[in-house]
Structure formats: structure tokens, C-alpha cells
Scaffold this motif. Structure first.
Motif, PDB file in Angstrom:
ATOM      1  N   ALA A   1      -1.995  14.789   2.172  1.00  0.00           N
ATOM      2  CA  ALA A   1      -2.721  14.466   3.406  1.00  0.00           C
ATOM      3  C   ALA A   1      -4.106  13.904   3.084  1.00  0.00           C
ATOM      4  O   ALA A   1      -4.552  12.939   3.715  1.00  0.00           O
ATOM      5  CB  ALA A   1      -2.836  15.700   4.290  1.00  0.00           C
ATOM      6  N   ALA A   2      -4.786  14.496   2.099  1.00  0.00           N
ATOM      7  CA  ALA A   2      -6.117  13.992   1.736  1.00  0.00           C
ATOM      8  C   ALA A   2      -6.024  12.538   1.280  1.00  0.00           C
ATOM      9  O   ALA A   2      -6.869  11.702   1.628  1.00  0.00           O
ATOM     10  CB  ALA A   2      -6.735  14.856   0.638  1.00  0.00           C
ATOM     11  N   ILE A   3      -4.989  12.206   0.519  1.00  0.00           N
ATOM     12  CA  ILE A   3      -4.820  10.824   0.043  1.00  0.00           C
ATOM     13  C   ILE A   3      -4.422   9.908   1.188  1.00  0.00           C
ATOM     14  O   ILE A   3      -4.942   8.806   1.342  1.00  0.00           O
ATOM     15  CB  ILE A   3      -3.765  10.763  -1.091  1.00  0.00           C
TER      16      ILE A   3
ATOM     17  N   LEU B   1      -2.310  -0.343  -4.239  1.00  0.00           N
ATOM     18  CA  LEU B   1      -3.113  -0.857  -3.125  1.00  0.00           C
ATOM     19  C   LEU B   1      -3.204  -2.371  -3.249  1.00  0.00           C
ATOM     20  O   LEU B   1      -3.470  -2.888  -4.341  1.00  0.00           O
ATOM     21  CB  LEU B   1      -4.520  -0.236  -3.131  1.00  0.00           C
TER      22      LEU B   1
ATOM     23  N   ASP C   1       0.859  -1.186   0.000  1.00  0.00           N
ATOM     24  CA  ASP C   1       0.000   0.000   0.000  1.00  0.00           C
ATOM     25  C   ASP C   1       0.891   1.230   0.000  1.00  0.00           C
ATOM     26  O   ASP C   1       1.500   1.563   1.013  1.00  0.00           O
ATOM     27  CB  ASP C   1      -0.916   0.000   1.232  1.00  0.00           C
TER      28      ASP C   1
ATOM     29  N   LEU D   1      -1.466   5.250  -7.073  1.00  0.00           N
ATOM     30  CA  LEU D   1      -1.635   4.424  -5.873  1.00  0.00           C
ATOM     31  C   LEU D   1      -1.392   2.951  -6.148  1.00  0.00           C
ATOM     32  O   LEU D   1      -1.917   2.394  -7.112  1.00  0.00           O
ATOM     33  CB  LEU D   1      -3.071   4.572  -5.341  1.00  0.00           C
TER      34      LEU D   1
ATOM     35  N   THR E   1     -10.503  10.780   5.937  1.00  0.00           N
ATOM     36  CA  THR E   1     -10.389  11.989   5.135  1.00  0.00           C
ATOM     37  C   THR E   1     -10.988  13.213   5.831  1.00  0.00           C
ATOM     38  O   THR E   1     -10.486  14.329   5.691  1.00  0.00           O
ATOM     39  CB  THR E   1     -11.103  11.768   3.787  1.00  0.00           C
TER      40      THR E   1
ATOM     41  N   ASN F   1      -2.769   0.829   6.158  1.00  0.00           N
ATOM     42  CA  ASN F   1      -1.620   0.229   6.828  1.00  0.00           C
ATOM     43  C   ASN F   1      -1.764   0.209   8.347  1.00  0.00           C
ATOM     44  O   ASN F   1      -1.400  -0.759   9.009  1.00  0.00           O
ATOM     45  CB  ASN F   1      -0.364   1.009   6.430  1.00  0.00           C
TER      46      ASN F   1
ATOM     47  N   LEU G   1      -4.985  10.296   4.417  1.00  0.00           N
ATOM     48  CA  LEU G   1      -6.123  10.095   5.314  1.00  0.00           C
ATOM     49  C   LEU G   1      -7.149   9.154   4.689  1.00  0.00           C
ATOM     50  O   LEU G   1      -7.851   8.432   5.393  1.00  0.00           O
ATOM     51  CB  LEU G   1      -6.781  11.435   5.651  1.00  0.00           C
ATOM     52  N   THR G   2      -7.232   9.143   3.369  1.00  0.00           N
ATOM     53  CA  THR G   2      -8.225   8.299   2.702  1.00  0.00           C
ATOM     54  C   THR G   2      -7.789   6.838   2.637  1.00  0.00           C
ATOM     55  O   THR G   2      -8.565   5.944   2.962  1.00  0.00           O
ATOM     56  CB  THR G   2      -8.512   8.828   1.275  1.00  0.00           C
ATOM     57  N   VAL G   3      -6.539   6.589   2.221  1.00  0.00           N
ATOM     58  CA  VAL G   3      -6.151   5.175   2.022  1.00  0.00           C
ATOM     59  C   VAL G   3      -5.098   4.680   3.008  1.00  0.00           C
ATOM     60  O   VAL G   3      -4.814   3.486   3.043  1.00  0.00           O
ATOM     61  CB  VAL G   3      -5.676   4.893   0.574  1.00  0.00           C
ATOM     62  N   ASP G   4      -4.486   5.571   3.805  1.00  0.00           N
ATOM     63  CA  ASP G   4      -3.525   5.168   4.840  1.00  0.00           C
ATOM     64  C   ASP G   4      -2.433   4.246   4.287  1.00  0.00           C
ATOM     65  O   ASP G   4      -2.323   3.080   4.685  1.00  0.00           O
ATOM     66  CB  ASP G   4      -4.289   4.480   5.993  1.00  0.00           C
ATOM     67  N   PRO G   5      -1.596   4.785   3.366  1.00  0.00           N
ATOM     68  CA  PRO G   5      -0.532   3.938   2.791  1.00  0.00           C
ATOM     69  C   PRO G   5       0.620   3.762   3.770  1.00  0.00           C
ATOM     70  O   PRO G   5       0.759   4.529   4.724  1.00  0.00           O
ATOM     71  CB  PRO G   5      -0.084   4.728   1.568  1.00  0.00           C
ATOM     72  N   GLU G   6       1.441   2.754   3.499  1.00  0.00           N
ATOM     73  CA  GLU G   6       2.599   2.487   4.352  1.00  0.00           C
ATOM     74  C   GLU G   6       3.713   3.498   4.070  1.00  0.00           C
ATOM     75  O   GLU G   6       4.465   3.871   4.956  1.00  0.00           O
ATOM     76  CB  GLU G   6       3.084   1.066   4.030  1.00  0.00           C
TER      77      GLU G   6
ATOM     78  N   LEU H   1      -3.295  11.772  10.590  1.00  0.00           N
ATOM     79  CA  LEU H   1      -3.376  11.027  11.847  1.00  0.00           C
ATOM     80  C   LEU H   1      -2.149  10.131  11.966  1.00  0.00           C
ATOM     81  O   LEU H   1      -1.513  10.061  12.999  1.00  0.00           O
ATOM     82  CB  LEU H   1      -4.653  10.186  11.892  1.00  0.00           C
ATOM     83  N   VAL H   2      -1.831   9.430  10.878  1.00  0.00           N
ATOM     84  CA  VAL H   2      -0.651   8.570  10.828  1.00  0.00           C
ATOM     85  C   VAL H   2       0.201   9.055   9.654  1.00  0.00           C
ATOM     86  O   VAL H   2      -0.255   9.017   8.520  1.00  0.00           O
ATOM     87  CB  VAL H   2      -1.044   7.093  10.598  1.00  0.00           C
TER      88      VAL H   2
END
Lengths: 386, 386
Positions: free
Chosen positions: A304-306, A228, A212, A226, B243, B236, A308-313, A341-342
Motif C-alpha cells: 500500500a505504501a508503494i 516506471l 508503471d 518498480l 502516501t 496510472n 500510494l506513492t507511485v500509483d502503478p497500473e 485510494l486506487v
């Protein structure tokens, strides 16, 4: 969860596929190893290798001198990476870059043709054809030896190769793949450039092994691709990664923070402006550093929008500003911190600014593999034998 | 691409798994059909069915009176959906809703305990335990008959059940799954409520059959859950779909457009305010309609960021405002149009505002299936026999 199924008959073509896969993974391999890796009987593997040798997809190489074995040294085989070639072309704002590779993805030629962001469609297409032809000619590879051509294009690309949306005037609504189909005696595949950058970074770049991940094309255009679940996420209409189109986020204005930097004389051409700003920043110019900070602040909003949406590693920075990533990474991280957030790992492309080109090569190779590995289709004739 | 592998031996447990899967898919099935669906030999299927009957995972039912067949009518079998139960609990702002289902997901009990958004953590947990216990007691199901408990919680939930971030005070940093492990004699699984709404809508709601879909929880809290490639996309760190945390988008303020609607007397309790605004809008109140329009404009910003990022096929609206979706859908579509390159299909939940609860049931059932369908583990004892 797994499914257990009794496979009663393994037809000849399926044995070829299993042997080919094992051969490409092993590189080189002896019959004993192929027998072990495929789970096929030794006579079956031997027959499959024979068929692949005859067809030209495998070649025998000299026995390994390092391995002392009693009696006759064991024959070794490799996949014939020169059974064909793949061509990838990237339509970047200031250059069209073509790269020719063998079937292992090893580069055998490259050619670059200058263009201008204001060039019309016909001019860009002529540059594409020119770069592709010169690349082939310099490497001495005839176009009949191509398995496929991949093209990295800006804009949203539909499944059939039609460009659905594009910042470039005249590109939307045109089927680029169809338009180029007469130029090459092989399939032509078109995909969004940021998507292809992500594909290349995942294949052999900085996000290899990450299932991800987000690739951000940072340069005269800003884009996102992306990965995923270990695969390119195109979205339902091929429009994934277009987060930057949202005016609430900063991507539309981001590049202008640098290109329209007021500390630079107005007569510096657009192609050189970014490098000049980066050089000034490196020399300690406060205004240039501020411009870069403002650029990364804008970039961070879309990222950040991306995130927060998909939380990539991991997020990999690629594209034209790649060579100045040392100036971008820290301010970008600082702007991401309060928005995410992360905060994922942030890395720089290990492919320079050629990731989109290499991604175009990858989809061309993928097209060959589709045919090569489909046991329901006959073993294809290697392009070099056509 | 497919892989062909010779499966030499099919152990007994793998035959049970194949037969169980076929049995659940067919419902009911005769031996002939199971033999055909599994590809296993008839004696093998018969043995597997015998083992499943003995263990209590299958039951024999009466022959189909509709089918006239010569001689003795064929025996029919079904998966024993009452071999255990699943409990799902949703921690919504104004209520804790518990639902008990059999192993087919058929509801056998439901109980709701009122809470207030200002309640502290201990109070919410007491409501959770109370709702769960009453749900079991009313249905006459002992807790030993549970295969697992699923909990839908607001906030980002890590893989081990720890709530990483939450709008609720006191929730972050706590491991909810661990905290509840002493309350039930079975595994307790915790997942973000919007994620579970997406799971439920994909399982048996409005996005069934859609592999790339977005579920938007619209109510006193706003959240998003993503189905990508046919599976829940957790991200992840479990932080996908967050979002709305980006202040540039409208989700943080969205609910207040309705809850703080100035046309409503200040003494109307928070739990009733939204319904009152929707009722005024239905009666044609211009100010209420404007408030709803402003709400959907805010909602559209966050949805557009997600749509532009992952390009889903469909967006489903669920959550507390579900019953007023008729008022939301058209303004929402109108606000999405100018923001999205490709506007996905927009649908309303067919599960009412219970999708998070049903998603919690689904992950509890998923936990059982992990064990039931793993041929490397022994056939489990049905919960009702424990």
C-alpha cells in the motif's frame, strides 16, 4: 513534442544498426522488408546484411516454402541468436539458480545448487561459480561464448556493482561484480533481485506492456522492484523499492507469520516450512489460514505504501511463494482495499519463481545490445568467434 | 541507444517549430545563430523568422550596441513573450492565490482572496473566479489573451480533470476543469497541488536539474509530488504521492502537533496558530520546540516511505510552513536518518509558498507549447490577436 533534424550522412555502422534492429524485430526477413522497415535504400540494406553475414551476426535461412513467388525464391535472413550466450544467476535463500540462454533469450541450460540462508559469503560465492560452470558444461557452451553474466543479489546494489546494504551478513561494502570479474571472460553485472524480477516480468512475464508496475518478491525474503515509464526505476543510489525497511510497515515480520507458524513441529526444516503451512491451509486448517491472512496483512502494508506513492497500473506477485499465490491473492486484495485510494490490478507471475534469474539474463543481453546498437562503436566480434 | 533516420523533407511548419525552439532558447538571437542552432539553411531560417514575425510569435529588437560589427548591424529577434498570458490559481486552505504571467513565465499580476478551510465548494469556486478576474483586471489583460488557465487543487485529479478523492467535502466526483470551462475562453487544466509544487520546483525552484526528486508540501495540509526521470510522475490514475493516506505513517496527524499545540490559547484562530507556535519556538519555548519535533517525526515517516520506495536525489520542502523551514530542517533530517537507507539531500523551496501557483502557470504554458511545437498542427494565432 518532436525534434526535426536533417541527417546529412548515414555512416556504414549506423546502417548496420538499423538493419540489425529490423532483422531482430522481423525474424525472419527478406531484403524487401528490411528495405521498407529501415527506410534505407535497397543497395544499402543489401550491403549491411552482407557485412552482418560476414561478421556472423546474421544467417541466411531457406526460402519460405509457403510463399509461392515467381522466379527465384527470395533469400531470407535472421539474427544469429547463437552468435553468443547470456548467463543469469539468482542468489536465492535456499538455492543458487543459473540459467543460460541464447541471444534471443531462449533457455539452453539451467543448473541449481542448494544453499542455506545461514551460509557465509564464501560458500554462496562457491555455489554461484559451481552453478554457472555446470550450467555451461551441461549445455556444451564454452565461457568464451558468453556476452555477459548477470547476477541477481539481495540488497541495494550501487551503479558500480558494490552491494551497499544487505540483509546477508558480510555482503555490504563488497563489490560483487569486481570479485567475479576474474571468473568469466566477459562483463559481470550485478543488480538487486527484486529489481531483476520486475525487469523479467516486464520483458516477458505478467506485466509485459505495462509501463508503471510493481513486482513484489514474496517468499523467504520480501522485496519490491518498480517499472516506471517502461523502465526499471533504480533510484538515485540504486535503493528504490526498499520500502520494506521501514519498521512502521509490515515487511520485516511478514515471513515469520508463516515460517514461525506455531502449528508446525519445530523440527521441520526452514526450507520446507512454508510449503507445509500452505498444504495445511489447502486442507482447511483454520490456524494455517489465519497465519496466511496475517502474512498478507503485513505484505499489504508495504505494498500500500508503494501503491500510494507511485500509483502503478498493476502489481505482480513473484518469488518463492509463487506456487501458493492462489492462497495469497484474495486475502491480499482484501487487505489492500481499505489502505489504497486506487487498488491496482493484482496478478501472479507467469515465470514461476525464476523471474529474478531471467532478469539477470536480460541485463546480460542488455549489455551486449549497448555495444551492438551503438553506431559510434565498431561492430563487435560475436562471442562464439572469439 | 539512438536511431538514425533519413529525414528527406522538412516541411515549413517543422522549420517554424525548430526556429521557435531555438529562438526561445537563445533570447535574443541573430539569424546566423538560429541557422547554426537549428541546422537549417540560412534562407530557410530567414523565411521561418519572417513567418513568425508576421504571425506575431516573434519580434525584432534593436541591434546589440555592445557588439561592434563592420557595416550594417545584424538584426536580432526574440520570442514574443507578450503574445499571450498564462494564469495559475492555487486553492490553498486559507487563500486562493492567482498569478498571471507572460509566456516566459514572468509575473505580471497576482491577487489573493481569503478563504477558510471550512468554506463550502461554492464559496471556494467564487473565490477562485474573483481572484482570477481581479488578477487580470489589475494587470489590464483581457481574458481573451490567455493561452490557458491552470488550477492547483487538493485531492487526486483524474486525467479529465475530475477530482477523484479529496479531503475537502463536496469535491470528490466533480469535474473542476469542466465546471470552469465556461468561465474562460481558453482551456482550463486541473492538477493536484503537491504535484504542481513539484513541477514548479523542478522548473525554476530548488530542484531544478534534478531528475528524481520529491516535493513535500508542508503546511495546513501535507502532500507529496514526485519528479521521476525529469517529469512529473502522476501515476496510472493520477494518484501518485498519496502516501500520507496510509494510517501507519504519520501524515494524517502531523499538522495537529502544531495546530492543536496545547501551549497556545484556544481562541487563537487556526490561520494564525502555526505562526504563533513557530514564534514561540524561536523564542526558545521548550514545549513549542517539542511540538515541532513531533511534527517533523510524523513528517519523516511519510517521507521515509517515499524515499525508500523511489530513492530520490533530493527532497524539497515547500508549502505554508516554508517560512519556518529553518526550524524544521534539522529535526526532520535527524528523524529521517534512522528510517532511510540513503538519506537524500534536503533543501528548502526557493519559491516561497507559491510553488503550487507557479506549477499551475507551468501547465498552462505547457498546453500552449503542445500546440505551438506540434508540426502536424497549423501555427496557432497568438492569444493577444484573437
Amino acid at each position: 513534442m518532436r525534434q526535426t533534424r536533417r541527417v546529412e550522412t548515414v555512416p556504414r555502422r549506423a546502417n548496420q544498426v538499423a538493419t540489425l534492429r529490423a532483422l531482430r524485430a522481423a525474424a525472419p526477413a527478406r531484403l524487401t522488408q528490411l528495405h521498407r522497415d529501415t527506410g534505407l535504400s535497397r543497395p544499402t540494406v543489401e550491403a549491411a546484411v552482407g557485412e552482418l553475414l560476414d561478421a556472423g551476426w546474421a544467417v541466411q535461412i531457406d526460402p519460405d516454402p509457403e510463399v509461392a513467388s515467381p522466379g527465384r525464391p527470395a533469400r531470407r535472413y535472421v539474427f544469429n541468436a547463437r552468435a553468443g550466450y547470456a548467463l543469469g544467476v539468482d542468489l536465492a535463500p535456499h538455492r543458487v539458480l543459473a540459467r543460460l540462454t541464447d541471444l534471443d533469450g531462449v533457455t539452453v541450460g539451467e543448473f541449481q545448487a542448494a544453499v542455506d540462508p545461514s551460509d557465509d559469503r564464501a560458500t554462496v560465492l562457491s555455489a554461484l561459480r559451481y552453478a554457472a560452470r555446470r550450467c555451461l558444461a551441461q549445455a556444451g557452451v564454452p565461457d568464451t561464448a558468453l556476452c555477459a553474466v548477470g547476477v541477481a543479489s539481495p540488497g541495494v546494489v550501487g551503479r558500480d556493482g558494490t552491494v551497499l546494504f544487505s540483509v546477508l551478513p558480510g555482503w555490504a561494502g563488497q563489490n560483487l561484480a569486481e570479485e567475479l570479474s576474474g571468473d568469466f571472460p566477459c562483463p559481470v553485472l550485478v543488480e538487486n533481485d527484486s529489481n531483476l524480477a520486475a525487469v523479467a516480468e516486464h520483458w516477458r512475464g505478467s506485466i509485459k506492456g505495462s509501463d508503471d508496475a510493481l513486482a513484489v518478491l514474496s517468499g523467504l525474503r520480501t522485496g519490491a522492484g518498480l517499472i516506471l515509464g517502461g523502465r526499471l526505476h533504480r533510484g538515485n543510489a540504486g535503493a528504490a523499492g526498499e520500502t520494506g525497511a521501514l519498521p512502521q510497515l509490515g515487511w520485516a515480520r511478514a515471513q515469520d507469520r508463516i515460517l514461525a507458524f506455531p502449528g508446525l513441529p519445530a523440527d521441520v526444516p526452514q526450507a520446507d516450512r512454508a510449503e507445509r503451512v500452505f498444504a495445511m491451509a489447502r486442507a482447511g486448517d483454520e490456524a494455517a489460514l489465519s497465519a496466511i491472512d496475517a502474512y498478507t496483512a503485513d505484505l499489504a502494508e508495504g505494498i500500500a505504501a508503494i501503491v500510494l506513492t507511485v500509483d502503478p497500473e498493476v502489481v505482480v506477485l513473484c518469488g518463492g511463494f509463487w506456487s501458493s499465490a492462489d492462497l495469497l491473492l484474495e486475502p491480499l486484495r482484501a487487505h489492500l482495499e481499505p489502505l489504497c485510494l486506487v487498488v491496482p490490478r493484482l496478478v501472479v507471475s507467469s515465470l514461476g519463481d525464476t523471474s529474478a534469474t531471467l532478469g539477470a539474463v536480460r541485463i546480460a543481453l542488455g549489455r551486449l545490445e549497448q555495444v551492438l546498437y551503438d553506431a559510434d562503436l565498431p561492430l563487435p566480434v560475436p562471442p562464439v568467434r572469439r
